[in-house]
Design a protein around this motif. Structure first.
Motif, PDB file in Angstrom:
ATOM      1  N   UNK A   7      -8.759  45.885 -23.668  1.00  0.00           N
ATOM      2  CA  UNK A   7      -8.418  47.231 -23.196  1.00  0.00           C
ATOM      3  C   UNK A   7      -6.915  47.456 -23.044  1.00  0.00           C
ATOM      4  N   UNK A   8      -6.165  46.397 -22.776  1.00  0.00           N
ATOM      5  CA  UNK A   8      -4.723  46.513 -22.605  1.00  0.00           C
ATOM      6  C   UNK A   8      -4.342  47.015 -21.220  1.00  0.00           C
ATOM      7  N   UNK A   9      -3.071  46.859 -20.907  1.00  0.00           N
ATOM      8  CA  UNK A   9      -2.567  47.209 -19.582  1.00  0.00           C
ATOM      9  C   UNK A   9      -2.604  48.704 -19.297  1.00  0.00           C
ATOM     10  N   UNK A  10      -2.704  49.513 -20.309  1.00  0.00           N
ATOM     11  CA  UNK A  10      -2.723  50.963 -20.113  1.00  0.00           C
ATOM     12  C   UNK A  10      -4.107  51.503 -19.761  1.00  0.00           C
ATOM     13  N   UNK A  11      -5.105  50.648 -19.804  1.00  0.00           N
ATOM     14  CA  UNK A  11      -6.472  51.077 -19.498  1.00  0.00           C
ATOM     15  C   UNK A  11      -6.579  51.504 -18.040  1.00  0.00           C
ATOM     16  N   UNK A  12      -7.381  52.491 -17.812  1.00  0.00           N
ATOM     17  CA  UNK A  12      -7.565  53.027 -16.467  1.00  0.00           C
ATOM     18  C   UNK A  12      -8.087  51.967 -15.490  1.00  0.00           C
ATOM     19  N   UNK A  13      -8.959  51.099 -15.953  1.00  0.00           N
ATOM     20  CA  UNK A  13      -9.581  50.095 -15.087  1.00  0.00           C
ATOM     21  C   UNK A  13      -8.789  48.782 -15.014  1.00  0.00           C
ATOM     22  N   UNK A  14      -7.663  48.686 -15.692  1.00  0.00           N
ATOM     23  CA  UNK A  14      -6.928  47.421 -15.753  1.00  0.00           C
ATOM     24  C   UNK A  14      -6.532  46.927 -14.361  1.00  0.00           C
ATOM     25  N   UNK A  15      -6.086  47.829 -13.508  1.00  0.00           N
ATOM     26  CA  UNK A  15      -5.648  47.436 -12.162  1.00  0.00           C
ATOM     27  C   UNK A  15      -6.810  46.800 -11.379  1.00  0.00           C
ATOM     28  N   UNK A  16      -7.988  47.379 -11.487  1.00  0.00           N
ATOM     29  CA  UNK A  16      -9.165  46.842 -10.815  1.00  0.00           C
ATOM     30  C   UNK A  16      -9.544  45.491 -11.413  1.00  0.00           C
ATOM     31  N   UNK A  17      -9.497  45.388 -12.737  1.00  0.00           N
ATOM     32  CA  UNK A  17      -9.811  44.115 -13.394  1.00  0.00           C
ATOM     33  C   UNK A  17      -8.798  43.044 -12.995  1.00  0.00           C
ATOM     34  N   UNK A  18      -7.537  43.432 -12.862  1.00  0.00           N
ATOM     35  CA  UNK A  18      -6.485  42.475 -12.511  1.00  0.00           C
ATOM     36  C   UNK A  18      -6.707  41.916 -11.104  1.00  0.00           C
ATOM     37  N   UNK A  19      -7.153  42.750 -10.181  1.00  0.00           N
ATOM     38  CA  UNK A  19      -7.445  42.285  -8.823  1.00  0.00           C
ATOM     39  C   UNK A  19      -8.572  41.258  -8.859  1.00  0.00           C
ATOM     40  N   UNK A  20      -9.628  41.532  -9.618  1.00  0.00           N
ATOM     41  CA  UNK A  20     -10.739  40.573  -9.753  1.00  0.00           C
ATOM     42  C   UNK A  20     -10.268  39.302 -10.438  1.00  0.00           C
ATOM     43  N   UNK A  21      -9.405  39.438 -11.431  1.00  0.00           N
ATOM     44  CA  UNK A  21      -8.811  38.292 -12.125  1.00  0.00           C
ATOM     45  C   UNK A  21      -8.101  37.374 -11.120  1.00  0.00           C
ATOM     46  N   UNK A  22      -7.315  37.965 -10.226  1.00  0.00           N
ATOM     47  CA  UNK A  22      -6.605  37.166  -9.219  1.00  0.00           C
ATOM     48  C   UNK A  22      -7.578  36.496  -8.265  1.00  0.00           C
ATOM     49  N   UNK A  23      -8.639  37.210  -7.867  1.00  0.00           N
ATOM     50  CA  UNK A  23      -9.665  36.628  -6.995  1.00  0.00           C
ATOM     51  C   UNK A  23     -10.312  35.414  -7.650  1.00  0.00           C
TER      52      UNK A  23
END
Length: 60
Positions: free
Chosen positions: A24-40
């Motif tokens: 999806x790339x960093x510009x995807x609307x859901x990227x921020x949410x996915x990134x938080x789960x990634x860190x978890x």
């Protein structure tokens, strides 16, 4: 669920999530949410002693 099964499940989710983030790339609307789960997931796996060097494709 055993600890081994839980770790396997988290590794699989970590891998799948990275695929979505890369696709999806960093510009995807859901990227921020996915990134938080990634860190978890990354923190959980590190607690279990999983070496993320080879499986972390995001590297942020």
């Amino acid at each position: 669920m055993s600890e081994k099964e839980m770790m396997q499940r988290n590794i699989e989710e970590f891998s799948r999530l990275q695929d979505y983030m890369i696709e999806d790339g960093k510009d995807a609307k859901a990227y921020k949410t996915m990134y938080i789960r990634y860190l978890d997931l990354k923190a959980i796996l590190q607690i279990y002693g999983v070496n993320l060097t080879d499986i972390d494709r995001i590297k942020e």
